[in-house]
Design an enzyme around this catalytic site. Structure first.
Site, PDB file in Angstrom:
ATOM      1  N   GLY A   1      -5.864   5.465   8.213  1.00 11.17           N
ATOM      2  CA  GLY A   1      -5.204   4.574   7.126  1.00 11.17           C
ATOM      3  C   GLY A   1      -4.124   3.826   7.518  1.00 11.17           C
TER       4      GLY A   1
ATOM      5  N   THR B   1       1.980  -0.516  -5.072  1.00  6.37           N
ATOM      6  CA  THR B   1       0.885   0.268  -5.205  1.00  6.37           C
ATOM      7  C   THR B   1       0.214   0.164  -6.346  1.00  6.37           C
ATOM      8  OG1 THR B   1       1.987   1.846  -3.679  1.00  6.37           O
ATOM      9  CG2 THR B   1       0.043   2.761  -5.168  1.00  6.37           C
TER      10      THR B   1
ATOM     11  N   ALA C   1       1.572   4.944  -7.866  1.00 11.22           N
ATOM     12  CA  ALA C   1       0.858   3.595  -8.581  1.00 11.22           C
ATOM     13  C   ALA C   1       1.965   3.225  -9.629  1.00 11.22           C
ATOM     14  CB  ALA C   1      -0.368   3.291  -8.678  1.00 11.22           C
TER      15      ALA C   1
ATOM     16  N   SER D   1       4.747   1.687   1.067  1.00 11.89           N
ATOM     17  CA  SER D   1       5.672   1.597   0.444  1.00 11.89           C
ATOM     18  C   SER D   1       6.028   2.578  -0.889  1.00 11.89           C
ATOM     19  CB  SER D   1       5.580   0.330  -0.419  1.00 11.89           C
ATOM     20  OG  SER D   1       4.472   0.206  -1.081  1.00 11.89           O
TER      21      SER D   1
ATOM     22  N   THR E   1       0.622  -1.438  -0.022  1.00 11.32           N
ATOM     23  CA  THR E   1       0.024   0.095   0.059  1.00 11.32           C
ATOM     24  C   THR E   1       0.679   1.358  -0.094  1.00 11.32           C
ATOM     25  OG1 THR E   1      -2.152   0.233   0.385  1.00 11.32           O
ATOM     26  CG2 THR E   1      -0.708   0.821   2.250  1.00 11.32           C
TER      27      THR E   1
ATOM     28  N   LYS F   1      -8.195   0.169   2.931  1.00 12.62           N
ATOM     29  CA  LYS F   1      -7.358   0.346   3.923  1.00 12.62           C
ATOM     30  C   LYS F   1      -7.624   1.731   4.615  1.00 12.62           C
ATOM     31  CE  LYS F   1      -4.130  -2.139   1.153  1.00 12.62           C
ATOM     32  NZ  LYS F   1      -3.053  -1.986   0.388  1.00 12.62           N
TER      33      LYS F   1
END
Length: 182
Positions: A52, A169, A163, A131, A8, A40
């Protein structure tokens, strides 16, 4: 051999009269994506607080339960509830082994809570964990400075950027927003 669970990116941004928090849905185990649509981000205390988490899901849920208990003890004092959780997390032998982080926000505070006893409030209202956190932070700072996007739009765009860079992600993003005072 134990596989490390990585998951995430969570990002929160304050702008004008709103604070937004978003996170992606990817959960990986080793080199495999185990789930793409994990939730999350959680609303707590009658939707007045957003939280979160990043890290091990089971550990994060254990922390969320403890955090909710602290919020019930200190219902109108998010910093105190977060500090009490951090103290318990750091001092309790079993909790110290938990591998997760929490980002928590209400109308007035943005806080990072860690197992090392940290409760940190960022100066600029931008906080990211997980991450892809550094990528999301950089994107959010640039968008906050050089655009007129809303807090929610900044979170969405920054998580898309993260992402594209971070393999842990994904683009399945959920964003929640709270009204707040400036």
């Amino acid at each position: 051999m134990m596989l490390k669970i990585r998951s995430t990116t969570i990002l929160t941004v304050r702008r004008a009269d709103f604070v937004a928090m978003g996170g992606d849905g990817q959960v990986t185990l080793g080199e495999s994506v185990m789930k793409a649509d994990a939730m999350k981000i959680r609303k707590l205390m009658n939707d007045q607080i957003l939280t979160g988490f990043a890290g091990s899901s089971a550990d994060a849920f254990a922390l969320l339960e403890r955090f909710e208990a602290k919020l019930k003890n200190y219902p109108h004092n998010l910093p105190r509830a977060a500090t009490e959780l951090a103290k318990e997390w750091r001092m309790d032998r079993a909790l110290r082994k938990l591998e997760a982080m929490l980002a928590v926000v209400d109308a007035h505070h943005t806080l990072l809570v860690t197992g090392t006893g940290d409760v940190i409030q960022p100066t600029d209202g931008i906080l990211a964990i997980g991450s892809g956190g550094n990528y999301a932070t950089a994107a959010a700072r640039a968008l906050l400075t050089h655009s007129s996007l809303s807090a929610k739009e900044i979170v969405e765009e920054s998580l898309k950027i993260a992402a594209d860079i971070d393999i842990y992600t994904n683009h399945q993003v959920v964003v929640e927003e709270l009204p707040c005072g400036t």
